[in-house]
Design a protein around this motif. Structure first.
Motif, short mmCIF file in Angstrom:
data_model
loop_
_atom_site.label_atom_id
_atom_site.label_comp_id
_atom_site.label_asym_id
_atom_site.label_seq_id
_atom_site.Cartn_x
_atom_site.Cartn_y
_atom_site.Cartn_z
N MET A 131 0.91 -1.34 -0.06
CA MET A 131 0.12 0.17 0.17
C MET A 131 0.79 1.21 -0.14
N MET A 132 2.06 1.23 0.54
CA MET A 132 2.94 2.45 0.60
C MET A 132 3.97 2.53 -0.35
N TRP A 133 4.28 1.23 -0.98
CA TRP A 133 5.26 1.26 -1.98
C TRP A 133 5.22 2.22 -3.28
N PRO A 134 4.23 2.22 -3.91
CA PRO A 134 3.92 3.15 -5.38
C PRO A 134 4.76 4.58 -5.06
N TRP A 135 4.58 5.29 -3.81
CA TRP A 135 5.04 6.59 -3.73
C TRP A 135 6.65 6.56 -3.61
N PHE A 136 7.16 5.48 -2.96
CA PHE A 136 8.50 5.29 -2.60
C PHE A 136 9.20 4.81 -3.88
N GLU A 137 8.41 4.32 -5.13
CA GLU A 137 9.04 4.02 -6.09
C GLU A 137 9.11 5.18 -7.13
N ARG A 138 8.41 6.18 -6.81
CA ARG A 138 8.16 7.52 -7.58
C ARG A 138 9.28 8.74 -6.85
N LEU A 139 10.14 7.99 -5.75
CA LEU A 139 10.94 9.16 -5.10
C LEU A 139 11.98 9.98 -6.03
N GLU A 140 12.55 9.13 -7.01
CA GLU A 140 13.52 9.66 -7.75
C GLU A 140 12.71 10.60 -8.79
N VAL A 141 11.58 10.08 -9.38
CA VAL A 141 10.98 11.06 -10.46
C VAL A 141 10.47 12.35 -9.51
N PHE A 142 10.27 12.40 -8.38
CA PHE A 142 9.79 13.65 -7.80
C PHE A 142 10.93 14.43 -7.05
N GLU A 143 12.20 13.85 -7.67
CA GLU A 143 13.37 14.41 -6.99
C GLU A 143 13.27 14.50 -5.53
N TYR A 171 8.40 7.12 -16.07
CA TYR A 171 7.77 7.95 -15.16
C TYR A 171 8.04 9.71 -15.58
N LYS A 172 9.00 9.94 -15.63
CA LYS A 172 9.53 11.50 -15.83
C LYS A 172 8.60 11.99 -16.90
N ALA A 173 8.72 11.05 -18.15
CA ALA A 173 8.19 11.59 -19.41
C ALA A 173 6.60 11.60 -19.31
N PHE A 174 5.98 10.76 -18.71
CA PHE A 174 4.72 10.68 -18.22
C PHE A 174 4.17 12.10 -17.51
N TYR A 175 4.90 12.32 -16.33
CA TYR A 175 4.38 13.31 -15.55
C TYR A 175 5.00 14.50 -16.15
N LYS A 176 5.79 14.86 -16.79
CA LYS A 176 5.80 16.07 -17.86
C LYS A 176 4.80 16.28 -18.39
N THR A 177 3.82 15.34 -19.22
CA THR A 177 2.84 15.53 -19.94
C THR A 177 1.98 15.68 -18.85
N TYR A 178 1.88 15.36 -17.66
CA TYR A 178 0.70 15.29 -16.79
C TYR A 178 0.74 16.92 -16.29
N VAL A 179 1.82 17.34 -16.01
CA VAL A 179 1.83 18.89 -15.23
C VAL A 179 1.82 19.57 -16.24
N GLU A 180 1.94 19.46 -17.74
CA GLU A 180 1.48 20.26 -18.67
C GLU A 180 -0.01 20.36 -19.14
N GLY A 181 -0.73 19.34 -18.31
CA GLY A 181 -2.30 19.43 -18.51
C GLY A 181 -2.61 18.43 -19.65
N LYS A 182 -1.71 17.86 -20.33
CA LYS A 182 -2.03 16.95 -21.68
C LYS A 182 -1.57 15.53 -21.29
N PRO A 183 -2.01 14.85 -20.23
CA PRO A 183 -1.33 13.67 -19.82
C PRO A 183 -1.29 12.70 -20.92
#
Length: 239
Positions: A175-187, A221-233
């Motif tokens: 239940m906790m893991w997915p956010w730790f997997e993304r630590l590097e992505v979120f810097e 992940y980084k490529a996806f989150y870039k599109t997400y932040v730009e509002g066009k996921p």
């Protein structure tokens, strides 16, 4: 992991759920849906996956889950279950082989209390990167996150166990893991610098078969989150 492109508004509804299977409505990069994917994988449950375009949801999906959220499960009998902790508890009960939740009511309650605490941490994984992107000073938020992670570290130290529920992986770890997997992505990886036991936990988790089966590369992940932040996921990124 599903390699199916996502279904958007106007797409034809999928056929019935095959007998002997359960269906997961998901989104490939969603941490909440990953919880359910981890449990399905860990327990070896036969399932099919339908990925949903969360920005442009099909009407037939909203008929199944009016909230329009993933993860959502559907059984061959047409029963629908949603919300990530609820879907995971349901799977553990209906498929009792390789139980992930403790058998004692107190053990279950402990994991649910821990999950409740962890739900107060997850917003930081979004607030900090967004604040940083908007040029805000996020040092105070980072300090708060580090303090909360140090409490998780303390928990492992006190328990003297490899995982949060003992010496093998249980539900709370998934239940906790997915956010730790993304630590590097979120810097935010540096936030583990003062939490040695928590860091060891993340390394152990990376060796788990279900974790390996459900993860994406940092680049994806980084490529996806870039599109997400730009509002066009781009929910189909990398397919």
């Amino acid at each position: 992991m599903s390699t199916e492109k996502c279904f958007a508004k106007g797409s034809a509804a999928p056929g019935p759920v095959p007998n002997g299977y359960i269906r997961l409505y998901s989104m490939r990069f969603c941490p909440f849906a990953q919880r359910t994917r981890l449990v399905l994988s860990a327990k070896g449950i036969k399932h099919d996956t339908i990925n949903i375009n969360l920005k442009d949801k099909p009407d037939w999906f909203l008929e199944r889950n009016p909230l329009g959220l993933v993860p959502t499960l559907e059984t061959p009998a047409g029963e629908v279950i949603y919300e990530s902790p609820i879907t995971c508890d349901y799977l553990d009960e209906v498929y009792p082989e390789k139980k992930l939740l403790p058998s004692s009511p107190f053990g279950k309650a402990q994991q649910k209390m821990m999950l409740e605490l962890f739900s107060k941490i997850t917003p930081y994984f979004y607030k900090i990167p967004m604040g940083r992107k908007n040029g805000q000073d996020v040092s105070e938020l980072e300090a708060e996150l580090k303090e909360k992670l140090s409490k998780l570290n303390e928990d492992l130290v006190n328990k003297k166990t490899k995982y949060f529920g003992g010496d093998s992986i249980t539900m709370i770890d998934y239940m906790m893991w997915p956010w730790f997997e993304r630590l590097e992505v979120f810097e935010l990886k540096h936030c583990l610098d003062s939490t040695p036991e928590l860091k060891k936990w993340t390394e152990r988790m990376l060796d788990d078969a279900a974790v390996k089966a459900t993860m994406h590369s940092v680049d994806n992940y980084k490529a996806f989150y870039k599109t997400y932040v730009e509002g066009k996921p781009n929910y189909d990124y990398g397919l």
